[in-house]
Scaffold this active site. Structure first.
Site, PDB file in Angstrom:
ATOM      1  N   CYS A  42       9.442  -0.877   1.981  1.00  0.00           N
ATOM      2  CA  CYS A  42      10.286  -2.066   2.207  1.00  0.00           C
ATOM      3  C   CYS A  42      11.716  -1.727   2.220  1.00  0.00           C
ATOM      4  O   CYS A  42      12.518  -1.691   2.833  1.00  0.00           O
ATOM      5  CB  CYS A  42       9.911  -3.294   1.470  1.00  0.00           C
ATOM      6  SG  CYS A  42      11.095  -4.470   1.568  1.00  0.00           S
ATOM      7  N   CYS A  47      11.557  -2.831   5.546  1.00  0.00           N
ATOM      8  CA  CYS A  47      12.545  -3.986   5.837  1.00  0.00           C
ATOM      9  C   CYS A  47      14.001  -3.819   5.617  1.00  0.00           C
ATOM     10  O   CYS A  47      14.750  -4.398   6.442  1.00  0.00           O
ATOM     11  CB  CYS A  47      12.092  -4.825   4.683  1.00  0.00           C
ATOM     12  SG  CYS A  47      10.400  -5.019   4.389  1.00  0.00           S
ATOM     13  N   GLY A 174       3.222  -1.561  20.868  1.00  0.00           N
ATOM     14  CA  GLY A 174       3.409  -2.844  21.131  1.00  0.00           C
ATOM     15  C   GLY A 174       3.683  -3.615  20.208  1.00  0.00           C
ATOM     16  O   GLY A 174       3.517  -4.916  20.101  1.00  0.00           O
ATOM     17  N   GLU A 180      11.127  -3.881  17.386  1.00  0.00           N
ATOM     18  CA  GLU A 180      12.399  -3.920  16.652  1.00  0.00           C
ATOM     19  C   GLU A 180      13.341  -2.650  17.117  1.00  0.00           C
ATOM     20  O   GLU A 180      14.449  -2.541  17.148  1.00  0.00           O
ATOM     21  CB  GLU A 180      11.954  -4.044  15.223  1.00  0.00           C
ATOM     22  CG  GLU A 180      11.491  -5.630  14.998  1.00  0.00           C
ATOM     23  CD  GLU A 180      10.962  -5.607  13.654  1.00  0.00           C
ATOM     24  OE1 GLU A 180      10.842  -6.713  12.808  1.00  0.00           O
ATOM     25  OE2 GLU A 180      10.771  -4.373  12.759  1.00  0.00           O
ATOM     26  N   HIS A 436      24.476 -31.872  14.216  1.00  0.00           N
ATOM     27  CA  HIS A 436      24.941 -31.327  15.489  1.00  0.00           C
ATOM     28  C   HIS A 436      26.463 -30.746  15.341  1.00  0.00           C
ATOM     29  O   HIS A 436      27.378 -31.247  14.558  1.00  0.00           O
ATOM     30  CB  HIS A 436      25.175 -32.556  16.347  1.00  0.00           C
ATOM     31  CG  HIS A 436      25.569 -32.384  17.861  1.00  0.00           C
ATOM     32  ND1 HIS A 436      24.817 -31.845  18.513  1.00  0.00           N
ATOM     33  CD2 HIS A 436      26.807 -32.624  18.174  1.00  0.00           C
ATOM     34  CE1 HIS A 436      25.453 -31.641  19.834  1.00  0.00           C
ATOM     35  NE2 HIS A 436      26.711 -32.179  19.722  1.00  0.00           N
TER      36      HIS A 436
END
Length: 453
Positions: A42, A47, A174, A180, A436
């Site tokens: 990671c 990551c 795939g 990515e 909103h």
């Protein structure tokens, strides 16, 4: 018998470090051995550097979109070496943090390769140490098929350290890693071809998500080749590569990147010296308490092949530490409703069941689905659209799954995972007033099902 340690952990990735720190805090005498890099996949080749590269690639869009908002930005080109150097500097900082976390917790750290000698003995740095328990937390490693020319292939391990950015690249696979990196290198200006032997990438994700992402990537100019399988790779005299597919077609490229799965990293671990069984896929077989068929040996993380995500390894390490050294605080780990993300451009986020999974489980469904142009793109010529989808049980009104393709999708899905963990119904979503203008308000304004059983 008195042992040198209560727990000897092989592997200082996310799971190993978490187990070590918590076990030491609970009073155990803990040792950790790591021969590669502190923080595991990671931090070093997963990551973290991947997210930095995704940020870098996304600036290609930001520069273009800024014109609609009055900015005139001169793009002078992309400096790959600068990105890699900055990434390396940050990774070294994170390595230091992991080292400090272990040492400050009272853990004995061996930055050496460790090997199991017997059920209660580990060898590290040429010396042997006795231990009451052993934890295997060695993670995974990229898997590359055995085909002619495999020596020319790179994987995610090497992709972070390329000396030069290639002009052309074929990415094979795939899964999320392939998708990515296709987005990353395409955003950096590389001519990328993504090849996958199946019908459509991201198997296991909701079909609407897979199709929507395919369409958005095609809008961005990606070359996507499905039902494509490589037969051989040859190096040309000029250093470029000739890739021959099983259908006989030939493709020229500068780099072939395989992202076709990961295997458990068990090399030279000494498993032949203990009664540790592997499952049919080659992962370490454990019970619900992460105990292997050798009672003194445990395993967590990618090496057991359950859910191969960093936060899962962290949770497994914490659960194990509590079970062994503070059982009064132990809670069994629940693998349901684990959110996932694909840091493609655009992002994908998902939690819960896909529509296909829900139907397979026998649920009667209501599907709520919307697509829209993100507000940020209103003043631009961009045609990208965001997808949001709710999978709802028609009989109970319970939300079974949330799926999104669009900017910052993982950030939204992380929060929605809490709602699904709490058992939220569609009525809970409907009764929530939105903010909103945000994309997230769409989750609480999808009133009518787009289809229902």
């Amino acid at each position: 018998m008195t042992y040198d340690f209560d727990l000897f952990i092989i592997g200082a990735g996310s799971g190993g470090v978490r187990t070590a720190r918590f076990s030491a805090d609970f009073g155990a005498r803990v040792a950790v051995a790591e021969s590669r890099y502190l923080g595991g996949t990671c931090v070093n080749v997963g990551c973290m550097p991947k997210k930095y590269f995704v940020y870098s690639a996304s600036f290609h869009d930001e520069f273009r979109q800024s014109k609609g908002y009055g900015w005139s930005v001169e793009e002078k080109g992309f400096d790959w070496q600068n990105l890699v150097a900055n990434k390396d500097h940050e990774i070294r900082r994170l390595n230091g943090i992991y080292r400090a976390l272990l040492i400050n917790s009272g853990v004995t750290l061996f930055e050496e390769h460790a090997r199991i000698v017997d059920a209660h003995t580990v060898e590290a740095g040429g010396k042997r140490y006795t231990t009451e328990r052993i934890l295997i937390a060695t993670g995974g490693w990229p898997s590359v098929p055995d085909l002619p020319g495999r020596e020319h292939i790179i994987t995610s391990n090497e992709a972070f350290y390329l000396k030069e950015l290639p002009k052309r690249m074929i990415i094979v696979g795939g899964g999320y890693i392939a998708v990515e990196f296709a987005s990353i290198f395409h955003g950096m200006g590389v001519q990328v071809s993504l090849m996958y032997r199946g019908e459509l990438f991201l198997r296991g994700f909701d079909m609407d998500v897979r199709e929507h992402l395919r369409d958005e990537m095609l809008k961005r100019g990606h070359t996507l080749q499905f039902n494509a399988d490589i037969a051989s790779i040859d190096k040309n005299s000029d250093g470029s590569l000739k890739v021959t597919l099983k259908n006989g077609s030939i493709h020229e490229t500068d780099c072939v990147f395989y992202a076709t799965g990961r295997r458990p990293m068990l090399d030279n671990l000494g498993l032949e010296n203990v009664d540790v069984e592997l499952d049919a896929r080659g992962f370490v077989k454990v019970d619900e308490l992460f105990q292997t068929t050798e009672p003194s040996v445990y395993a967590i993380g990618d090496v057991i092949g359950r859910v191969q995500l960093t936060p899962v390894a962290l949770a497994e390490g914490m659960a194990l530490a509590r079970k062994l050294y503070q059982p009064q605080s132990y809670k069994p780990l629940n693998y349901d409703l684990i959110a996932s993300a694909v840091y493609s451009l655009p992002n994908v986020g998902a939690v819960g069941l896909s529509e296909e999974q829900a139907r397979k489980q026998g649920h009667k469904l209501k599907i709520f689905r919307t697509t829209f142009k993100p507000t940020k793109l209103s003043l631009t010529q961009e045609t990208e659209r965001t997808l949001m989808k709710l999978v709802v049980d028609a009989d109970t009104d319970k939300v079974l799954g949330c799926h999104m393709v669009g900017p910052e999708a993982p950030e939204q899905i992380q929060c929605l995972a809490i709602a699904l963990k709490a058992g939220a119904t569609k009525s809970c979503f409907d009764d929530t007033i939105g903010i909103h203008p945000t994309a997230a308000e769409e989750w609480v304004t999808m009133r009518s099902p787009t289809r229902e059983d």
